[in-house]
Motif scaffolding. Structure first.
Motif, PDB file in Angstrom:
ATOM      1  N   MET A   1       0.824  -1.186   0.000  1.00  0.00           N
ATOM      2  CA  MET A   1       0.000   0.000   0.000  1.00  0.00           C
ATOM      3  C   MET A   1       0.871   1.254   0.000  1.00  0.00           C
ATOM      4  N   ARG A   2       1.811   1.294  -0.932  1.00  0.00           N
ATOM      5  CA  ARG A   2       2.641   2.488  -1.063  1.00  0.00           C
ATOM      6  C   ARG A   2       3.182   2.542  -2.482  1.00  0.00           C
ATOM      7  N   THR A   3       3.453   3.747  -2.931  1.00  0.00           N
ATOM      8  CA  THR A   3       3.936   3.955  -4.288  1.00  0.00           C
ATOM      9  C   THR A   3       5.310   4.612  -4.212  1.00  0.00           C
ATOM     10  N   SER A   4       6.289   4.004  -4.833  1.00  0.00           N
ATOM     11  CA  SER A   4       7.664   4.517  -4.805  1.00  0.00           C
ATOM     12  C   SER A   4       7.746   5.894  -5.460  1.00  0.00           C
ATOM     13  N   ASP A   5       8.862   6.557  -5.223  1.00  0.00           N
ATOM     14  CA  ASP A   5       9.091   7.871  -5.838  1.00  0.00           C
ATOM     15  C   ASP A   5       9.035   7.765  -7.363  1.00  0.00           C
ATOM     16  N   ARG A   6       9.644   6.721  -7.905  1.00  0.00           N
ATOM     17  CA  ARG A   6       9.675   6.548  -9.371  1.00  0.00           C
ATOM     18  C   ARG A   6       8.272   6.331  -9.928  1.00  0.00           C
ATOM     19  N   LYS A   7       7.499   5.470  -9.286  1.00  0.00           N
ATOM     20  CA  LYS A   7       6.130   5.237  -9.758  1.00  0.00           C
ATOM     21  C   LYS A   7       5.259   6.469  -9.562  1.00  0.00           C
ATOM     22  N   THR A   8       5.498   7.192  -8.480  1.00  0.00           N
ATOM     23  CA  THR A   8       4.771   8.449  -8.260  1.00  0.00           C
ATOM     24  C   THR A   8       5.067   9.413  -9.405  1.00  0.00           C
ATOM     25  N   GLN A   9       6.326   9.509  -9.790  1.00  0.00           N
ATOM     26  CA  GLN A   9       6.702  10.371 -10.914  1.00  0.00           C
ATOM     27  C   GLN A   9       5.946   9.968 -12.172  1.00  0.00           C
ATOM     28  N   MET A  10       5.858   8.673 -12.426  1.00  0.00           N
ATOM     29  CA  MET A  10       5.156   8.188 -13.624  1.00  0.00           C
ATOM     30  C   MET A  10       3.674   8.543 -13.578  1.00  0.00           C
ATOM     31  N   VAL A  11       3.043   8.419 -12.396  1.00  0.00           N
ATOM     32  CA  VAL A  11       1.625   8.741 -12.245  1.00  0.00           C
ATOM     33  C   VAL A  11       1.369  10.205 -12.583  1.00  0.00           C
ATOM     34  N   PHE A  12       2.201  11.094 -12.054  1.00  0.00           N
ATOM     35  CA  PHE A  12       1.980  12.523 -12.271  1.00  0.00           C
ATOM     36  C   PHE A  12       2.371  12.950 -13.683  1.00  0.00           C
ATOM     37  N   GLU A  13       3.412  12.365 -14.231  1.00  0.00           N
ATOM     38  CA  GLU A  13       3.803  12.690 -15.610  1.00  0.00           C
ATOM     39  C   GLU A  13       2.730  12.252 -16.597  1.00  0.00           C
ATOM     40  N   LYS A  14       2.094  11.116 -16.322  1.00  0.00           N
ATOM     41  CA  LYS A  14       1.034  10.618 -17.209  1.00  0.00           C
ATOM     42  C   LYS A  14      -0.115  11.622 -17.305  1.00  0.00           C
ATOM     43  N   LYS A  15      -0.388  12.321 -16.212  1.00  0.00           N
ATOM     44  CA  LYS A  15      -1.459  13.328 -16.184  1.00  0.00           C
ATOM     45  C   LYS A  15      -0.918  14.729 -16.459  1.00  0.00           C
ATOM     46  N   ASN A  16       0.389  14.823 -16.738  1.00  0.00           N
ATOM     47  CA  ASN A  16       1.020  16.102 -17.018  1.00  0.00           C
ATOM     48  C   ASN A  16       0.781  17.104 -15.881  1.00  0.00           C
ATOM     49  N   THR A  17       0.951  16.614 -14.666  1.00  0.00           N
ATOM     50  CA  THR A  17       0.736  17.427 -13.469  1.00  0.00           C
ATOM     51  C   THR A  17       2.038  17.541 -12.689  1.00  0.00           C
ATOM     52  N   GLY A  18       2.398  18.759 -12.303  1.00  0.00           N
ATOM     53  CA  GLY A  18       3.602  18.962 -11.512  1.00  0.00           C
ATOM     54  C   GLY A  18       3.419  18.457 -10.092  1.00  0.00           C
ATOM     55  N   PHE A  19       4.498  18.015  -9.492  1.00  0.00           N
ATOM     56  CA  PHE A  19       4.445  17.490  -8.129  1.00  0.00           C
ATOM     57  C   PHE A  19       5.823  17.609  -7.485  1.00  0.00           C
ATOM     58  N   HIS A  20       5.842  17.391  -6.171  1.00  0.00           N
ATOM     59  CA  HIS A  20       7.097  17.357  -5.419  1.00  0.00           C
ATOM     60  C   HIS A  20       7.006  16.230  -4.398  1.00  0.00           C
ATOM     61  N   ILE A  21       8.143  15.653  -4.094  1.00  0.00           N
ATOM     62  CA  ILE A  21       8.258  14.700  -2.994  1.00  0.00           C
ATOM     63  C   ILE A  21       9.289  15.281  -2.040  1.00  0.00           C
ATOM     64  N   LYS A  22       8.891  15.432  -0.799  1.00  0.00           N
ATOM     65  CA  LYS A  22       9.810  15.981   0.199  1.00  0.00           C
ATOM     66  C   LYS A  22       9.818  15.070   1.417  1.00  0.00           C
ATOM     67  N   ARG A  23      10.974  14.901   1.985  1.00  0.00           N
ATOM     68  CA  ARG A  23      11.122  14.167   3.231  1.00  0.00           C
ATOM     69  C   ARG A  23      11.484  15.170   4.320  1.00  0.00           C
ATOM     70  N   TYR A  24      10.631  15.240   5.322  1.00  0.00           N
ATOM     71  CA  TYR A  24      10.803  16.194   6.409  1.00  0.00           C
ATOM     72  C   TYR A  24      11.584  15.538   7.553  1.00  0.00           C
ATOM     73  N   ASP A  25      12.650  16.190   7.975  1.00  0.00           N
ATOM     74  CA  ASP A  25      13.373  15.770   9.180  1.00  0.00           C
ATOM     75  C   ASP A  25      12.789  16.584  10.327  1.00  0.00           C
ATOM     76  N   LEU A  26      12.039  15.912  11.174  1.00  0.00           N
ATOM     77  CA  LEU A  26      11.267  16.587  12.207  1.00  0.00           C
ATOM     78  C   LEU A  26      11.875  16.383  13.590  1.00  0.00           C
ATOM     79  N   LYS A  27      11.531  17.299  14.501  1.00  0.00           N
ATOM     80  CA  LYS A  27      11.960  17.179  15.888  1.00  0.00           C
ATOM     81  C   LYS A  27      11.210  16.042  16.594  1.00  0.00           C
ATOM     82  N   SER A  28       9.973  15.794  16.174  1.00  0.00           N
ATOM     83  CA  SER A  28       9.105  14.863  16.895  1.00  0.00           C
ATOM     84  C   SER A  28       9.370  13.389  16.607  1.00  0.00           C
TER      85      SER A  28
END
Length: 159
Positions: A1-28
């Motif tokens: 139940m998860r989509t890799s960064d590469r597959k996520t890129q393919m999903v958004f490129e297929k719809k010609n939609t811009g996106f970002h993936i960010k990993r937050y380094d949090l205090k919590s």
């Protein structure tokens, strides 16, 4: 139940939609928390932050992150909650309070000043609690939330 960064890129490129993936380094928490978002538009002062249920991941909301009507009015974000997707997968954080602290910390770091938090299923109480923790949250939408597991009705299925 998860989509890799590469597959996520393919999903958004297929719809010609811009996106970002960010990993937050949090205090919590002591691991990065992954958030997938629509392409950021600095002209928008509103964000919608999607919180998935259990099980689930940020990909539950990819269709919304590509929706042209939503994109006209807000920047859109979808989290991999702690223990799900690519945020310390397989080691879920069971505390609603801790999960809400993670969501609120990310929301507080967003550039937008107004945030709507939408939570589905187990994400519902996390969305509600995060609204108490972050002054940026202006509205909460709970979509079929799991609010009290001890009082929820379960219906048997006849096979």
């Amino acid at each position: 139940m998860r989509t890799s960064d590469r597959k996520t890129q393919m999903v958004f490129e297929k719809k010609n939609t811009g996106f970002h993936i960010k990993r937050y380094d949090l205090k919590s928490v002591n691991y990065p928390v992954r958030v997938v978002s629509s392409e950021y538009d600095s002209q928008k002062d509103l964000a919608v932050f999607f919180v998935h249920g259990a099980p689930g991941s940020s990909d539950n909301y990819y269709t919304y992150l590509q929706d042209s009507l939503l994109l006209k009015g807000a920047n859109l974000y979808s989290i991999d909650r702690p223990g799900y997707g690519f945020s310390n997968f397989g080691k879920p954080e069971i505390s609603i309070k801790r999960q809400s602290e993670v969501v609120a910390e990310i929301i507080d770091s967003l550039p937008e000043q107004k945030v709507i938090v939408l939570g589905h299923s187990y994400g519902g109480p996390i969305a509600a609690y995060s609204s108490i923790l972050s002054p940026k949250v202006k509205s909460v939408i709970m979509l079929a939330p799991a609010l009290d597991p001890e009082n929820e009705k379960f219906f048997g299925l006849l096979m």
